[in-house]
Design a protein around this motif. Sequence first.
Motif, mmCIF file in Angstrom:
data_model
loop_
_atom_site.group_PDB
_atom_site.id
_atom_site.type_symbol
_atom_site.label_atom_id
_atom_site.label_comp_id
_atom_site.label_asym_id
_atom_site.label_seq_id
_atom_site.Cartn_x
_atom_site.Cartn_y
_atom_site.Cartn_z
ATOM 1 N N LEU A 117 -6.647 3.441 5.457
ATOM 2 C CA LEU A 117 -6.104 2.127 5.814
ATOM 3 C C LEU A 117 -4.696 1.961 5.256
ATOM 4 O O LEU A 117 -3.796 1.446 5.941
ATOM 5 C CB LEU A 117 -7.010 1.018 5.274
ATOM 6 C CG LEU A 117 -8.374 0.833 5.955
ATOM 7 C CD1 LEU A 117 -9.260 -0.112 5.146
ATOM 8 C CD2 LEU A 117 -8.215 0.303 7.379
ATOM 9 N N ALA A 118 -4.492 2.417 4.026
ATOM 10 C CA ALA A 118 -3.165 2.311 3.417
ATOM 11 C C ALA A 118 -2.134 3.102 4.216
ATOM 12 O O ALA A 118 -0.984 2.664 4.381
ATOM 13 C CB ALA A 118 -3.219 2.801 1.973
ATOM 14 N N LYS A 119 -2.527 4.259 4.726
ATOM 15 C CA LYS A 119 -1.605 5.048 5.554
ATOM 16 C C LYS A 119 -1.210 4.304 6.817
ATOM 17 O O LYS A 119 -0.159 4.574 7.403
ATOM 18 C CB LYS A 119 -2.260 6.379 5.924
ATOM 19 C CG LYS A 119 -2.326 7.379 4.775
ATOM 20 C CD LYS A 119 -2.897 8.704 5.248
ATOM 21 C CE LYS A 119 -2.922 9.718 4.113
ATOM 22 N NZ LYS A 119 -3.495 11.029 4.544
ATOM 23 N N GLU A 120 -2.070 3.375 7.249
ATOM 24 C CA GLU A 120 -1.777 2.585 8.448
ATOM 25 C C GLU A 120 -1.165 1.234 8.098
ATOM 26 O O GLU A 120 -1.036 0.363 8.966
ATOM 27 C CB GLU A 120 -3.059 2.384 9.267
ATOM 28 C CG GLU A 120 -3.668 3.663 9.809
ATOM 29 C CD GLU A 120 -2.809 4.322 10.876
ATOM 30 O OE1 GLU A 120 -1.941 3.616 11.463
ATOM 31 O OE2 GLU A 120 -2.999 5.525 11.134
ATOM 32 N N GLY A 121 -0.817 1.039 6.821
ATOM 33 C CA GLY A 121 -0.171 -0.203 6.427
ATOM 34 C C GLY A 121 -1.121 -1.341 6.122
ATOM 35 O O GLY A 121 -0.718 -2.506 6.113
ATOM 36 N N ILE A 122 -2.392 -1.023 5.867
ATOM 37 C CA ILE A 122 -3.398 -2.043 5.523
ATOM 38 C C ILE A 122 -3.814 -1.786 4.079
ATOM 39 O O ILE A 122 -4.439 -0.761 3.785
ATOM 40 C CB ILE A 122 -4.612 -1.976 6.464
ATOM 41 C CG1 ILE A 122 -4.166 -2.158 7.922
ATOM 42 C CG2 ILE A 122 -5.651 -3.037 6.079
ATOM 43 C CD1 ILE A 122 -5.227 -1.794 8.940
ATOM 44 N N TYR A 123 -3.468 -2.693 3.192
ATOM 45 C CA TYR A 123 -3.678 -2.479 1.759
ATOM 46 C C TYR A 123 -4.684 -3.488 1.209
ATOM 47 O O TYR A 123 -4.374 -4.688 1.106
ATOM 48 C CB TYR A 123 -2.349 -2.602 1.009
ATOM 49 C CG TYR A 123 -1.318 -1.577 1.441
ATOM 50 C CD1 TYR A 123 -1.282 -0.315 0.855
ATOM 51 C CD2 TYR A 123 -0.395 -1.878 2.437
ATOM 52 C CE1 TYR A 123 -0.338 0.619 1.252
ATOM 53 C CE2 TYR A 123 0.549 -0.952 2.843
ATOM 54 C CZ TYR A 123 0.577 0.303 2.247
ATOM 55 O OH TYR A 123 1.512 1.241 2.650
ATOM 56 N N ILE A 124 -5.878 -3.002 0.894
ATOM 57 C CA ILE A 124 -6.867 -3.820 0.188
ATOM 58 C C ILE A 124 -6.717 -3.472 -1.288
ATOM 59 O O ILE A 124 -7.199 -2.446 -1.756
ATOM 60 C CB ILE A 124 -8.293 -3.533 0.695
ATOM 61 C CG1 ILE A 124 -8.377 -3.737 2.217
ATOM 62 C CG2 ILE A 124 -9.309 -4.440 -0.013
ATOM 63 C CD1 ILE A 124 -9.714 -3.345 2.824
ATOM 64 N N LEU A 125 -5.992 -4.313 -2.009
ATOM 65 C CA LEU A 125 -5.591 -3.990 -3.376
ATOM 66 C C LEU A 125 -6.596 -4.519 -4.394
ATOM 67 O O LEU A 125 -7.362 -5.447 -4.118
ATOM 68 C CB LEU A 125 -4.216 -4.597 -3.664
ATOM 69 C CG LEU A 125 -3.058 -4.161 -2.749
ATOM 70 C CD1 LEU A 125 -1.790 -4.900 -3.152
ATOM 71 C CD2 LEU A 125 -2.857 -2.662 -2.803
ATOM 72 N N ASP A 126 -6.546 -3.932 -5.576
ATOM 73 C CA ASP A 126 -7.234 -4.488 -6.736
ATOM 74 C C ASP A 126 -6.240 -5.339 -7.515
ATOM 75 O O ASP A 126 -5.050 -4.997 -7.623
ATOM 76 C CB ASP A 126 -7.779 -3.376 -7.625
ATOM 77 C CG ASP A 126 -8.954 -2.659 -6.979
ATOM 78 O OD1 ASP A 126 -9.829 -3.355 -6.419
ATOM 79 O OD2 ASP A 126 -8.996 -1.412 -7.008
ATOM 80 N N TYR A 127 -6.730 -6.418 -8.071
ATOM 81 C CA TYR A 127 -5.857 -7.374 -8.759
ATOM 82 C C TYR A 127 -5.044 -6.707 -9.867
ATOM 83 O O TYR A 127 -3.871 -7.028 -10.076
ATOM 84 C CB TYR A 127 -6.700 -8.518 -9.328
ATOM 85 C CG TYR A 127 -5.932 -9.775 -9.609
ATOM 86 C CD1 TYR A 127 -5.888 -10.812 -8.682
ATOM 87 C CD2 TYR A 127 -5.239 -9.944 -10.812
ATOM 88 C CE1 TYR A 127 -5.180 -11.975 -8.940
ATOM 89 C CE2 TYR A 127 -4.535 -11.110 -11.074
ATOM 90 C CZ TYR A 127 -4.500 -12.115 -10.133
ATOM 91 O OH TYR A 127 -3.798 -13.265 -10.378
ATOM 92 N N ILE A 128 -5.655 -5.756 -10.569
ATOM 93 C CA ILE A 128 -4.967 -5.125 -11.697
ATOM 94 C C ILE A 128 -3.759 -4.312 -11.250
ATOM 95 O O ILE A 128 -2.899 -3.967 -12.067
ATOM 96 C CB ILE A 128 -5.929 -4.229 -12.506
ATOM 97 C CG1 ILE A 128 -6.552 -3.157 -11.592
ATOM 98 C CG2 ILE A 128 -7.005 -5.055 -13.189
ATOM 99 C CD1 ILE A 128 -7.381 -2.139 -12.357
ATOM 100 N N ASP A 129 -3.676 -3.997 -9.951
ATOM 101 C CA ASP A 129 -2.556 -3.213 -9.442
ATOM 102 C C ASP A 129 -1.395 -4.081 -8.955
ATOM 103 O O ASP A 129 -0.374 -3.559 -8.489
ATOM 104 C CB ASP A 129 -3.025 -2.308 -8.289
ATOM 105 C CG ASP A 129 -4.048 -1.284 -8.752
ATOM 106 O OD1 ASP A 129 -3.936 -0.817 -9.901
ATOM 107 O OD2 ASP A 129 -4.953 -0.960 -7.961
ATOM 108 N N LEU A 130 -1.535 -5.404 -9.047
ATOM 109 C CA LEU A 130 -0.499 -6.294 -8.529
ATOM 110 C C LEU A 130 0.664 -6.411 -9.503
ATOM 111 O O LEU A 130 0.501 -6.285 -10.717
ATOM 112 C CB LEU A 130 -1.083 -7.689 -8.292
ATOM 113 C CG LEU A 130 -2.256 -7.799 -7.306
ATOM 114 C CD1 LEU A 130 -2.718 -9.240 -7.210
ATOM 115 C CD2 LEU A 130 -1.876 -7.266 -5.929
ATOM 116 N N ASN A 131 1.834 -6.677 -8.947
ATOM 117 C CA ASN A 131 2.990 -6.938 -9.810
ATOM 118 C C ASN A 131 3.004 -8.410 -10.219
ATOM 119 O O ASN A 131 2.201 -9.216 -9.723
ATOM 120 C CB ASN A 131 4.294 -6.522 -9.123
ATOM 121 C CG ASN A 131 4.545 -7.290 -7.827
ATOM 122 O OD1 ASN A 131 4.264 -8.487 -7.726
ATOM 123 N ND2 ASN A 131 5.083 -6.601 -6.822
#
Length: 717
Positions: A117-131
């Motif tokens: 999904l990330a390769k297709e521009g869809i990012y389901i992130l974890d909160y700890i990875d946020l800036n």
Amino acid sequence: MPKTKKPSVDINLSDPQYYFNRELSWLEFNHRVLTEAFDSRTPLLERLKFLAIFSSNLDEFFMVRVAGLKQQVEAKVNKLTPDGRRPQEQLDAISDRLRPMVEQQHQQFQQVIKPLLAKEGIYILDYIDLNQEQRVYLQNYFEEQIFPVLTPLAVDPSHPFPYISNLSLNLAVVVKDPETNEELFARVKVPKVLPRFVPLPENLQVYSKTQATRWTGVPLEQVIAHNLESLFPGMNIQEYYPFRITRNADLAVEEDEADDLLLAIEQELRKRRIGGSVVRLELQAATPENVRNMLMGEMGLADMDVYELEGLLGLGDLMCFLGLPLPELKDAPWTPVVPPRFRRIGEAENDPLSPDADEYTDLFSTIRKHDLLLHHPYHSFSATVQRFITQAAHDPDVLAIKMTLYRTSGDSPIVNALIAAAGNGKQVAVLVELKARFDEENNINWARKLEKAGVHVVYGLVGLKTHTKVVMVVRREGEHMRRYVHIGTGNYNPKTARLYTDLGLLSCREELGADLTDLFNFLTGYSRQRSYRKLLIAPVNLRDRIIALIRREIEHRQNGSHARIVAKMNALVDPQIIATLYEASQAGVQIDLIVRGICCLRPGVEGVSENIRVISVVGRFLEHSRIYYFHNNGQEEVFIGSADWMPRNLDRRVEAIAPVEDPEIAQDLFEILGIMLSDNRQAWELQSDGTYIQRHPPEGTPQQSSQQILMDIALNS
């Protein structure tokens, strides 16, 4: 040639070794669903969809099947299943088989699907990875949109453990009081009224030099978890752990004691919302022992009821990503086709469903010329079945409409047509099945609306669900009355008609009309009708007729003739029919079974079932149609209808199976069966050990997807 082998010693066809367990067979079906998510040939968002379906299927399995087994254990029921298992043994086997499946599902999501999904521009992130900028936005979002909805619930001597609702996602929160240094426990429910995944605005999305960003966001529960200090001011947040529960959600209505079935089911629905006993606890693998034990103790659970998972809980919520406007990551869109014999109506300049359409009477004249076969979703439901009922509602020569409704959509145009028919002075009688599982509330609402419009509404028969899919229209034509009928395999639901494969027969054959008249009298009045001219009706004659048809093939084979049975259904469970199919195999009858879901028959056993082949087809559409073919020494017979070969369909439901007597339509059904049997893309072959092996085209030969072939046929018709 089929093998004809008379056993040297009598074989006990009731022996448990010749039967697969019903629950374990269903788990294998759900595993086939899951495997579609692993298949790189499946478009990416469709893979996400199959992950979600796997989870949603499991939720219902626990709410109904596992809950029922646990009740049997508590009641000390020790009746053996045909495969020789007691309830507790089934629960143990379910746990052993299911845990590796669920682990596979979560690994697939975390390690394969998310990176794709990330390769297709869809990012389901974890909160700890946020800036920091993203976190500030989500903190503001939390305060404005989430915080007002939340209700933290303390657990201490003055606050008993709170009620946890069915299928709810929750946070188990441990806080410390800085004044007393005491650790306290609280529960925070993740509200279902908010989206499960919180999107970030365009200016805060992940930036990639190689791929445009389509969506960036985080799970709702993580936004809540990282802002808990707002819910517990003055406390020190120690830790938090997501958990999710499943409750017994089956209805238990004592119909003999219910003076008003509608009111009785409404009361049971309120109980369902409150919830039955907890049957499953899902929590993250990192949850510490003390929190785990506390949750188990408060909900009366054993270790076997707990599923520890890596990553997100409740993956059924991933279905929301199918709403992203990214057609290149989905199956090619499919628009159902108007069948050729309906096409002139469907292409009329005015609305083909309008009662004012110039040519609306043509449908009845078309049916008078010949029977019509409908195959959804390849054929348009709105331009055929819906059209049939809508025309009948407004045709001045139609005097009566009778039909059964098992499941329909929340905005059903069919129900609206029935209301219009009553308003037009026609006699309208509808049997609404209130006991259609998880559709009870919807059906109650429609029943009340129909009654207010003057429709005669019947709620079914005591002890029986009315599962049959039939419509009868009585029309005055000159000095005669003619009955037009629709007999189908699927519900009168325009939404599922786009997702499920189903068949329908439109006809005005006199004997079918007479049989449906008798059937509706059985459903709405006092009738002990025991014989029908053409229809196979459960629980009246369907079981005996099916067994007789199988035995007729045995006789033909014993007389030296070719004998063959091809049957397509959702589930094969009934021990008596399975034993009769074993007898047919022993006699040399060639048997092909296309069973989408549960199959308790064990194929390929020497001396018992070596002439039986079983396949399952799992694809973009849910295979729901039932077709039963018998060679009959060259005088071929084929039937369609609503019943699977399960005890509940044969003995505890009202079902209708109809013979297809038009040679052209029968040939169409033979072709459908042949296409399904030749599938080498979505077909799985059941092995004698209970495993399924997916077919693949031999090297150098083309892929044959039965559903794609049937779409192509519809487009070219």
